[in-house]
Enzyme design. Structure first.
Site, PDB file in Angstrom:
ATOM      1  N   CYS A   9     -84.981  32.622 -38.312  1.00  0.00           N
ATOM      2  CA  CYS A   9     -85.469  31.884 -39.483  1.00  0.00           C
ATOM      3  C   CYS A   9     -85.242  30.381 -39.419  1.00  0.00           C
ATOM      4  O   CYS A   9     -86.169  29.589 -39.624  1.00  0.00           O
ATOM      5  CB  CYS A   9     -84.810  32.439 -40.743  1.00  0.00           C
ATOM      6  SG  CYS A   9     -85.231  34.167 -41.083  1.00  0.00           S
TER       7      CYS A   9
ATOM      8  N   HIS B  70     -84.955  28.090 -46.324  1.00  0.00           N
ATOM      9  CA  HIS B  70     -83.837  28.315 -45.397  1.00  0.00           C
ATOM     10  C   HIS B  70     -83.437  27.019 -44.700  1.00  0.00           C
ATOM     11  O   HIS B  70     -83.326  26.951 -43.469  1.00  0.00           O
ATOM     12  CB  HIS B  70     -84.193  29.395 -44.366  1.00  0.00           C
ATOM     13  CG  HIS B  70     -83.011  30.233 -43.976  1.00  0.00           C
ATOM     14  ND1 HIS B  70     -83.126  31.556 -43.646  1.00  0.00           N
ATOM     15  CD2 HIS B  70     -81.702  29.950 -43.875  1.00  0.00           C
ATOM     16  CE1 HIS B  70     -81.930  32.052 -43.336  1.00  0.00           C
ATOM     17  NE2 HIS B  70     -81.053  31.082 -43.471  1.00  0.00           N
TER      18      HIS B  70
END
Length: 487
Positions: free
Chosen positions: A51, A102
């Site tokens: 991610c 993120h």
């Protein structure tokens, strides 16, 4: 007026989970419609398939070597001078992100005018301290308070009992469908369309957390995949088929032999999550029409990385194999102004770093010199004559302890080198798209392999880790204890 831009990303969706690309069971009608009207790239990869680094490439247009994230460096501040939302905002766009970013700090705007976040379980299980208090879930997430206001203040996203990385455990969503994070992302995106400044073009990044675990689709979508034959996972001649340490008994495992019923249930839930997302994308596309902007909105769809889902007895992401590193990548232009060839299939190797320059190009906004990627628009139009120049291959990597590696691919061949152990793999993806046969010791491919190894050496020459002396690859650099410290 400049076109509006809608970037739709999902988290952990494999490249092959599109009915448009002949998946045998998946239902993705809205994505198929985008693909039919747009251009689909069949050799799209995530250079660093997890991610944080993937999203750094999306936001900055940089390669992992430039943005500096080659693994889980999730507490390193994001201080990039040029970002996709920042450049668009500077060019007069109203910019908004809904869902997963993120980044760090978690509520770093990264150039957006506003963000509404749901990053899954980010920071949820970490020790709460004074230094990290402002990064705690209740301070950073927007979905959880929204959920509690509507479904009850005793609600928590862990109530269904699934861990955020539960790779082989699944169950239906435990609340009404309208409360699912997938629905929330679209509900809030539609609200942005209502509240946006109509005098400006908009850039909306709708960023879904699923089909990343937990594997918790609403029951209606899970029912679509009941009692049907699901694809069997490919198992390469190089795969571990023994699972001596019984890793498959871990519900969050990244490898191992898993109870066949659990594996199939998890796969069905994964497909169901994708179909759920697809239906909600349809809802968002309908909202574009209702707000009168569907004919002036360029749409891009992709994923930050894939999920192995049992391929070669492996699960989750991080690794360089097709299920993990290869992603869907669709560009659709209902405006007609970009001159895309509808229904085109492009096989050039593209990557997350190409998103920023592509969308800036579509908006006729200057691409900063810091960007390593390239606009895919020249690859997306009808070509009458010589093909446009493009990269010959992609270099990717991931810091992952003993499994740290580098890989190079052009979508037709792939060479992987595990930097701690020196293990090499080579796959002929044209003849063997499921990576069933490791050709590294096949004398018939020796010259090819040597050429690809030289490419890795060229990419790693001069790097501080000491992976090569310029003539050969050197395993075990940096030492594993140092590498583990930076993960």
């Amino acid at each position: 007026m400049k076109p509006n831009i809608l970037l739709i990303t999902v988290d952990q969706m494999r490249f092959d989970c599109l009915h448009y690309l002949n998946h045998p069971v998946i239902q993705t009608p809205n994505l198929d419609h985008l693909a039919k009207r747009g251009v689909t790239f069949t050799s799209a990869y995530s250079a660093t398939p997890s991610c944080v680094p993937a999203r750094a490439s999306i936001i900055t247009g940089m390669s992992q070597r430039s943005h500096g994230r080659v693994g889980y460096q999730d507490k390193v501040h994001w201080t990039y001078e040029h970002t996709l939302p920042g450049e668009l905002a500077g060019a007069g766009y109203h910019t908004q992100c809904i869902g997963k970013m993120h980044v760090y700090p978690t509520r770093n705007l990264c150039g957006f005018h506003n963000i509404e976040l749901h990053d899954g379980y980010m920071h949820y299980n970490r020790n709460r301290s004074r230094s990290s208090a402002l990064e705690w879930w209740d301070y950073t997430d927007d979905y959880l308070p929204w959920l509690r206001e509507r479904a009850g203040y005793d609600q928590d996203i862990m109530d269904h009992g699934l861990d955020c990385n539960a790779s082989v455990v699944s169950r239906p969503w435990h609340l009404e469908e309208k409360y699912h994070p997938t629905n929330w992302a679209v509900t809030r995106s539609i609200d942005f369309l209502r509240r946006r400044d109509p005098s400006k073009p908009f850039f909306l990044w709708t960023s879904f957390v699923r089909p990343h675990s937990p594997l918790d689709p609403p029951q209606a979508y899970l029912d679509l995949y009941k009692n049907i034959e699901l694809p069997e996972p490919p198992i390469g001649d190089w795969a571990d088929t023994e699972d001596a340490d019984r890793a498959g008994f871990n519900p969050t495992t990244g490898r191992g032999i898993v109870h066949d019923r659990m594996r199939k249930d998890a796969l069905a839930a994964y497909y169901a999550l994708i179909t759920h997302i697809d239906n909600q994308i349809g809802r968002l596309l309908n909202a574009l029409f209702e707000f009168g902007v569907s004919d002036n909105t360029v749409i891009m769809f992709t994923s930050d990385h894939g999920d192995l889902m049992g391929d070669h007895n492996l699960y989750q992401k991080r690794l360089a194999y097709e299920g993990s590193a290869k992603v869907p990548f669709i560009l659709c232009d209902p405006t007609g102004k970009l001159g895309l060839e509808s229904g085109k299939i492009a096989d050039q190797v593209v990557e997350m770093r190409d998103i920023m320059p592509t969308l800036l190009d579509a908006a006729n906004v200057a691409i900063p010199d810091s960007v390593d990627g390239s606009s895919v628009l020249p690859l997306s139009v009808r070509i009458n004559g010589q093909k446009p120049e493009w990269r010959e291959y992609l270099h990717g990597e991931h810091a992952h302890g003993q499994l740290s590696y580098h890989y190079v691919t052009d979508g037709k061949r792939k060479y992987i080198w595990y930097s701690q152990t020196g293990v090499e793999q080579y796959f002929d993806l044209e003849a063997d798209p499921q990576e069933l046969r490791n050709l590294i010791k096949d004398s018939g491919y020796a010259n090819e392999i040597s050429g690809w190894r030289e490419r890795i050496i060229g990419e790693l020459t001069g790097r501080e880790e000491g992976y090569t002396d310029g003539a050969q690859l050197i395993a075990g650099r940096p030492p594993l204890d140092v590498l583990s410290h930076i993960l």
